[in-house]
Design a protein around this motif. Structure first.
Motif, PDB file in Angstrom:
ATOM      1  N   ALA A   5       0.879  -1.299   0.011  1.00 53.58           N
ATOM      2  CA  ALA A   5       0.486   0.290   0.012  1.00 53.58           C
ATOM      3  C   ALA A   5       0.822   1.321  -0.764  1.00 53.58           C
ATOM      4  N   ARG A 296     -16.533  -2.701  -0.277  1.00 55.05           N
ATOM      5  CA  ARG A 296     -15.379  -2.434  -0.281  1.00 55.05           C
ATOM      6  C   ARG A 296     -14.106  -2.855   0.111  1.00 55.05           C
ATOM      7  N   LYS A 300     -11.503  -4.758  -1.729  1.00 53.43           N
ATOM      8  CA  LYS A 300      -9.606  -4.628  -0.844  1.00 53.43           C
ATOM      9  C   LYS A 300      -9.642  -6.214  -1.228  1.00 53.43           C
ATOM     10  N   ARG A 301     -10.038  -7.112  -0.265  1.00 47.65           N
ATOM     11  CA  ARG A 301      -9.666  -8.293   0.187  1.00 47.65           C
ATOM     12  C   ARG A 301      -9.038  -9.245  -0.586  1.00 47.65           C
ATOM     13  N   CYS A 303      -8.214  -7.893  -4.143  1.00 52.20           N
ATOM     14  CA  CYS A 303      -7.482  -7.562  -4.247  1.00 52.20           C
ATOM     15  C   CYS A 303      -5.710  -7.715  -4.186  1.00 52.20           C
ATOM     16  N   ARG A 310      -2.456  -4.431  -2.398  1.00 50.51           N
ATOM     17  CA  ARG A 310      -2.930  -3.583  -1.556  1.00 50.51           C
ATOM     18  C   ARG A 310      -3.043  -2.671  -1.229  1.00 50.51           C
ATOM     19  N   LEU A 311      -4.253  -2.194  -1.039  1.00 45.60           N
ATOM     20  CA  LEU A 311      -5.319  -1.265  -1.864  1.00 45.60           C
ATOM     21  C   LEU A 311      -4.404  -0.060  -0.483  1.00 45.60           C
ATOM     22  N   GLU A 314      -8.336   4.339   3.182  1.00 44.14           N
ATOM     23  CA  GLU A 314      -9.372   5.869   2.256  1.00 44.14           C
ATOM     24  C   GLU A 314      -8.730   6.934   3.065  1.00 44.14           C
ATOM     25  N   ASP A 317     -12.468   7.246   5.471  1.00 47.80           N
ATOM     26  CA  ASP A 317     -13.884   6.041   5.112  1.00 47.80           C
ATOM     27  C   ASP A 317     -14.898   6.132   5.957  1.00 47.80           C
ATOM     28  N   VAL A 345     -11.852   4.465  -2.709  1.00 51.35           N
ATOM     29  CA  VAL A 345     -10.361   3.228  -2.078  1.00 51.35           C
ATOM     30  C   VAL A 345      -8.904   4.127  -2.847  1.00 51.35           C
TER      31      VAL A 345
END
Length: 374
Positions: A5, A296, A300-301, A303, A310-311, A314, A317, A345
């Motif tokens: 990330a 969301r 993300k999971r 990805c 890993r994003l 945010e 959020d 995201v």
């Protein structure tokens, strides 16, 4: 290969320069408010076209000090609902009352219209936040509104090192700009913050506030309710070294963002927050809005677990009025802020990101989007 990330980038030359600086300061014993702090201030001011810079312990401290110099005690301060808690926290710690305003959906920032809707006769300041490093093209209209009403405009530029609008750097549109050097920022000093201003009076007040409110460094005569907001010489040295690479880092991040723009605009329902004409973002964050109804957490999971991407966190959020610590504002209805915080995201943008890593992110987001929204 996993794409993180965030990645903090100090190459061999950077590390050697920092080590040399630390050896120097340990030899002299100048560990706070010394020559490295002055170098960092001068370099950062020059980089952003500002007359004065004051280095402090954090971006939050930078913002609080500015608000204290404006004396917002017992008065209203307008902040966007889409921002980090510290924006409102700095208002509270400075004795002000945060007034939360909705944001423009295209830039996630305050606009003249959203601010005007919440101004009161007791408004002491407006804090504009450059989310993800994007300086909104509405900044001039907002500055004009504040000037017409006699209200100081303050920039929370924690994300915006090296960003600009129409060639004018972030941090120079209001009475002062507050920057953060938290480790994930485009430029870091480990911990730290910086105030930019054109006002020598505000500069002098900030220097007093950062050093326990002392009238001068060598005395114990306290003239303001300051705090221990000094930046150490070690942090200043790290920041000075890292700042030398700001332009290089921003160019890399902008190349990555350009590839994301081209790829994501082809995905039906997934909406990137695009750079408006005249704005030049540092892409501290690359923000995109998921289609309504897409989970969301699941996005993300998938990805991460299926594509190794890993994003990043945010921005943000939860809107401020949904933060538990600001529960007094929970009954507000700020529809744009609520919508963008629910759907956004952030794709990883790294200061040394490779073409292969960029391809991997694009492939991951494309595949997961088609699976969940197709």
């Amino acid at each position: 290969m996993a794409v993180p990330a965030a990645r903090i980038v100090f190459d061999d030359a950077d590390r050697a320069a920092v080590a040399e600086a630390v050896t120097e300061m340990l030899g002299t014993g100048a560990l706070t408010l010394g020559p490295w702090t002055q170098r960092f201030e001068q370099s950062f001011a020059t980089e952003h076209g500002a007359s004065h810079a004051v280095a402090v312990a954090s971006g939050t401290a930078a913002l609080e000090i500015v608000l204290r110099t404006l004396d917002v005690r017992g008065r209203d301060v307008v902040v966007p609902a889409v921002t980090f808690y510290a924006t409102a926290g700095a208002v509270l710690h400075a004795g002000g009352r945060p007034v939360l305003a909705d944001v423009d959906p295209d830039t996630l920032a305050l606009s003249a219209a959203t601010v005007e809707a919440v101004l009161t006769p007791d408004t002491a300041a407006v804090v504009l936040v450059h989310i993800g490093g994007l300086v909104s093209p509405g900044v001039d209209a907002l500055a004009a509104l504040c000037e017409a009403r006699g209200i100081p405009l303050v920039e929370d530029a924690a994300h915006a090192h090296g960003s600009s609008f129409q060639g004018r750097p972030a941090g120079t549109f209001g009475v002062a700009g507050a920057f953060s050097f938290y480790p994930t920022k485009v430029v870091t000093s480990g911990e730290g913050g910086m105030i930019l201003t054109e006002s020598p009076e505000l500069r002098d007040e900030a220097r007093i506030h950062r050093d326990q409110g002392k009238g001068s460094f060598g005395t114990n005569h306290h003239v303001r309710e300051g705090a221990s907001w000094r930046l150490s010489e070690a942090n200043a040295a790290v920041g000075t070294v890292h700042l030398r690479r700001l332009k290089e880092f921003v160019e890399t991040r902008r190349r990555v963002a350009g590839r994301y723009d081209a790829a994501l605009t082809a995905l039906d329902g997934l909406t990137p927050v695009l750079e408006p004409p005249g704005s030049r973002s540092n892409y501290y964050k690359y923000v995109a809005l998921l289609p309504s109804g897409v989970d969301r957490a699941e996005f993300k999971r998938l990805c991460a677990e299926e594509h190794g991407v890993r994003l990043s966190g945010e921005v943000y959020d939860l809107p401020l009025h949904h933060q538990p610590v600001l529960s007094a504002h929970r009954d507000l209805r700020l529809p744009v802020a609520e919508d963008v915080c629910a759907r956004q995201v952030c794709l990883p943008v790294l200061s040394d990101m490779t073409e292969d890593e960029t391809d991997q992110v694009i492939d991951a987001v494309t595949a997961v989007h088609r699976r969940l929204a197709g």
